[in-house]
Structures are given as structure tokens and as C-alpha cells.
Design an enzyme around this catalytic site. Structure first.
Site, mmCIF file in Angstrom:
data_model
loop_
_atom_site.group_PDB
_atom_site.id
_atom_site.type_symbol
_atom_site.label_atom_id
_atom_site.label_comp_id
_atom_site.label_asym_id
_atom_site.label_seq_id
_atom_site.Cartn_x
_atom_site.Cartn_y
_atom_site.Cartn_z
ATOM 1 N N SER A 93 77.960 47.585 18.989
ATOM 2 C CA SER A 93 78.833 48.626 19.512
ATOM 3 C C SER A 93 78.327 49.155 20.846
ATOM 4 C CB SER A 93 78.916 49.782 18.514
ATOM 5 O OG SER A 93 79.680 50.843 19.049
ATOM 6 N N GLU A 131 73.738 38.432 35.934
ATOM 7 C CA GLU A 131 72.939 37.210 35.874
ATOM 8 C C GLU A 131 72.175 37.111 34.546
ATOM 9 O OE1 GLU A 131 70.119 35.079 39.080
ATOM 10 O OE2 GLU A 131 69.468 37.093 38.504
ATOM 11 N N ARG A 174 72.111 41.636 38.891
ATOM 12 C CA ARG A 174 71.025 41.143 38.023
ATOM 13 C C ARG A 174 71.433 41.233 36.556
ATOM 14 N NH1 ARG A 174 69.540 39.838 42.468
ATOM 15 N NH2 ARG A 174 70.658 38.052 41.667
#
Length: 147
Positions: A114, A91, A88
């Protein structure tokens, strides 16, 4: 000790002691996500931190020493994750990565966020339609240098 064997040893010790990452956070004073990253070979503990964990989890000297080694970060396999929860995030970056990049650069300029000077927090948000996961990432902005 390999990262996989270190992770397996630490997870087994945590389970044997009946502890959660939140319990370890409370005991050693480091965030639960950071502690979990240590378990997965993505962080380095100081001698004192490793010894605290060793005491809590009854770790042997080899495991305690392995916690203090400098890891090769971001080396989790496979490159495209197959675990549904981890996928996920992959995605999310496929869908929102470029939009986030553009919005961040509109706010800050040309640079990066960062992952070294960085924190991440995970919270549970109660919702009558189903509980929600809230993740807050806070990283220092690093502008690209011109020379």
C-alpha cells in the site's frame, strides 16, 4: 489554484520564513516527507493542519483552502522524470522493480504494498567514503482477493 502555483506559493513562503521541512514537521507534528508531499499537491491537509501551516507561513485564505482539496495523486509531469534525483528512483525501479516484486511475493504472497497505509523516512548516514541516503518505506501488504 493550480498545483504548480500552490507549490510555488508554499515554497516561497517556506523560504521567506527560513524554514525547512524538518522545521515544519516539528511545528505541526507531521512527517517532513508528508509535509513536502502536501507542498507538491500530493496530499490533503485537514482544516486544523492547514490553519497551523497558514499561521507558520503567513498564508492567505485561498492557499489555506487549497491545502484542504483532494488532489489527483501521481500526476507529476513528465512521465519519465528528468530531474536527476527523481530519475534515480525511476532507474532503481527499472533495475530492481521486478526483483523486489518477486521477493515481496515470496514473503507475503500475491498482492501489493500500500502507498495509502504507508510511511517513508529519509535519513542521512555518515560515511567516510561519502554520506549516504537511507530511505525506509513501510507499507501495509494488501493481498489480491479471489472471487
Amino acid at each position: 489554484m493550480t498545483v504548480m502555483s500552490l507549490t510555488a506559493t508554499l515554497m516561497a513562503a517556506k523560504k521567506a520564513k527560513g524554514m525547512s521541512f524538518a522545521d515544519l514537521e516539528a511545528a505541526i507534528g507531521l512527517d517532513e516527507v508528508w509535509v513536502a508531499s502536501l507542498f507538491y499537491g500530493q496530499a490533503t491537509a485537514s482544516k486544523e493542519e492547514a490553519e497551523k501551516l497558514a499561521g507558520l507561513l503567513s498564508l492567505d485564505a485561498e492557499t489555506t483552502a487549497a491545502l484542504q482539496e483532494y488532489p489527483t495523486k501521481g500526476s507529476l509531469e513528465p512521465v519519465i522524470p528528468t530531474d536527476p534525483l527523481i530519475y534515480r528512483f525511476y532507474e532503481i525501479m527499472q533495475v530492481y522493480g521486478m526483483p523486489l516484486k518477486d521477493v515481496i511475493q515470496e514473503h507475503f504472497g500475491d498482492g501489493i504494498m500500500s502507498a495509502i497505509d504507508f510511511t517513508i523516512d529519509v535519513d542521512k548516514v555518515e560515511d567516510p567514503k561519502g554520506d549516504r541516503v537511507k530511505i525506509v518505506m513501510c507499507g501495509k501488504f494488501l493481498p489480491y482477493k479471489k472471487w
